[in-house]
Design an enzyme around this catalytic site. Structure first.
Site, mmCIF file in Angstrom:
data_model
loop_
_atom_site.group_PDB
_atom_site.id
_atom_site.type_symbol
_atom_site.label_atom_id
_atom_site.label_comp_id
_atom_site.label_asym_id
_atom_site.label_seq_id
_atom_site.Cartn_x
_atom_site.Cartn_y
_atom_site.Cartn_z
ATOM 1 C CG ASP A 48 28.530 -44.471 51.468
ATOM 2 O OD1 ASP A 48 29.377 -44.553 52.387
ATOM 3 O OD2 ASP A 48 28.737 -43.842 50.414
ATOM 4 C CG HIS B 66 31.159 -46.603 61.331
ATOM 5 N ND1 HIS B 66 30.671 -46.552 60.043
ATOM 6 C CD2 HIS B 66 32.459 -46.220 61.261
ATOM 7 C CE1 HIS B 66 31.649 -46.160 59.228
ATOM 8 N NE2 HIS B 66 32.734 -45.951 59.929
ATOM 9 C CG LEU C 24 14.926 -61.529 55.336
ATOM 10 C CD1 LEU C 24 14.464 -60.923 54.010
ATOM 11 C CD2 LEU C 24 15.053 -60.413 56.392
HETATM 12 C C1 IPE Z 1 30.897 -48.915 50.233
HETATM 13 O O1 IPE Z 1 31.055 -47.706 50.885
HETATM 14 C C2 IPE Z 1 31.175 -50.052 51.176
HETATM 15 C C3 IPE Z 1 30.213 -50.249 52.245
HETATM 16 C C4 IPE Z 1 29.114 -49.595 52.429
HETATM 17 C C5 IPE Z 1 30.539 -51.300 53.159
HETATM 18 P P1 IPE Z 1 32.398 -46.849 50.760
HETATM 19 O O2 IPE Z 1 32.171 -45.572 51.433
HETATM 20 O O3 IPE Z 1 33.559 -47.653 51.228
HETATM 21 O O4 IPE Z 1 32.517 -46.666 49.181
HETATM 22 P P2 IPE Z 1 33.372 -45.662 48.328
HETATM 23 O O5 IPE Z 1 34.804 -45.898 48.693
HETATM 24 O O6 IPE Z 1 32.943 -44.285 48.673
HETATM 25 O O7 IPE Z 1 33.058 -46.013 46.908
HETATM 26 C C1 IPE Z 2 29.466 -46.489 55.224
HETATM 27 O O1 IPE Z 2 29.698 -45.213 55.684
HETATM 28 C C2 IPE Z 2 29.952 -47.551 56.150
HETATM 29 C C3 IPE Z 2 31.079 -48.330 55.644
HETATM 30 C C4 IPE Z 2 31.702 -48.148 54.525
HETATM 31 C C5 IPE Z 2 31.520 -49.386 56.491
HETATM 32 P P1 IPE Z 2 31.062 -44.477 55.414
HETATM 33 O O2 IPE Z 2 31.978 -44.743 56.550
HETATM 34 O O3 IPE Z 2 31.633 -44.800 54.094
HETATM 35 O O4 IPE Z 2 30.583 -42.976 55.458
HETATM 36 P P2 IPE Z 2 31.029 -41.794 54.506
HETATM 37 O O5 IPE Z 2 30.767 -42.251 53.105
HETATM 38 O O6 IPE Z 2 32.469 -41.555 54.759
HETATM 39 O O7 IPE Z 2 30.153 -40.678 54.922
HETATM 40 MG MG MG Z 3 31.380 -43.994 52.249
#
Ligand code: IPE
Ligand code: IPE
Ligand code: MG
Length: 253
Positions: free
Chosen positions: A12, A29, A123
């Protein structure tokens, strides 16, 4: 030997990482996808048995279309780019989640990689894509009742019906990006997982931090319902001794 064999990661913080650099979220990303390769390599190096990475949740469909399609594109790119290395390193690859809604080409690449690595013994690498922990449990419960109507379900039954039963319980869950929640990830498998939340945003996460977290958590005492400072065996031996002396004392009275 480390008690950490299966690590699950919530990757995240990509969007915030990009926003801080005044870039669009998708840039985060793209940068984050390079880190995925580094961490897979590190997991393999340190001899983990299983690594499960949360790449796209069932809730992530609510994001802008451009962002969703970038995440799909990056999965495809990873499969193409890493194929040779995954095969060379005896990694057993699988995607968990509902993949039928993904583009056909991506589904074929996933299926191909899963088939090519089916016999691998290294793995166990899992990508959770279009994945939801509740959906996984519901799917398992419904499949069970369809196959065994009227029978009572056991923990083993449910375990066997998870998307990837052979990876088993998660020992350690790491979440980058600073949030302290599990966002519908591996709800069943994380019942006894250690949790580690780092403020580092995913594109800044490094193999060195990953290894340090594993080392740090390996020193934590995992008690599984037992008491402090004792392994299950020591505890049960001591309990047996105590019972014996209570019994003997009782007999002497
Ligand atoms: C969780 O991250 C999902 C992934 C990393 C794929 P999100 O950014 O979507 O989670 P929330 O919505 O903040 O809980
Ligand atoms: C995690 O990063 C990746 C996915 C959920 C796919 P985010 O896109 O949620 O990044 P933030 O949390 O908005 O910074
Ligand atoms: Mg996020």
């Amino acid at each position: 030997m480390s008690s950490i064999k299966h690590v699950a990661i919530i990757m995240d913080g990509n969007g915030r990482w990009a926003n801080r650099r005044l870039r669009p979220r998708i840039w985060g990303h793209v940068r984050g996808s390079a880190v995925v390769s580094d961490i897979v390599r590190a997991a393999d190096d340190i001899g983990l048995k299983a690594l499960t990475m949360y790449a796209f949740s069932t809730e992530n469909w609510s994001r802008p279309l451009e962002e969703v399609s970038t995440l799909f594109r990056l999965l495809k790119k990873f499969l193409i780019k890493e194929k040779a290395r995954i095969l060379a390193n005896n990694i057993k690859f699988k995607v968990i989640g509902e993949i039928q809604n993904l583009p056909h080409e991506t589904i074929s690449l996933i299926k191909e990689m899963e088939a090519l690595t089916a016999e691998a013994t290294g793995l166990k690498l899992t990508f959770a894509f279009n994945y939801g922990g509740r959906a996984e449990i519901l799917r398992a419960v419904n499949a069970f009742h369809l196959n065994y109507p009227g029978r009572t379900m056991t923990e083993n039954d449910l375990n066997d019906l998870m998307y990837r039963p052979e990876t088993g319980d998660v020992d350690l869950m790491i979440r980058t990006g600073g949030e302290q929640r599990i966002s519908n990830f591996l709800l069943w498998q994380m019942a006894y997982a250690e949790m580690y939340f780092t403020p580092t945003r995913w594109p800044d996460f490094t193999p060195s931090e990953f290894k340090k977290i594993i080392e740090h958590v390996s020193c934590r005492e995992r008690r599984f319902g037992n008491v402090c400072g004792q392994t299950a065996l020591e505890h049960s031996m001591e309990k047996a001794e105590t019972n014996k002396s209570v019994f003997i004392k009782g007999a002497n009275l």
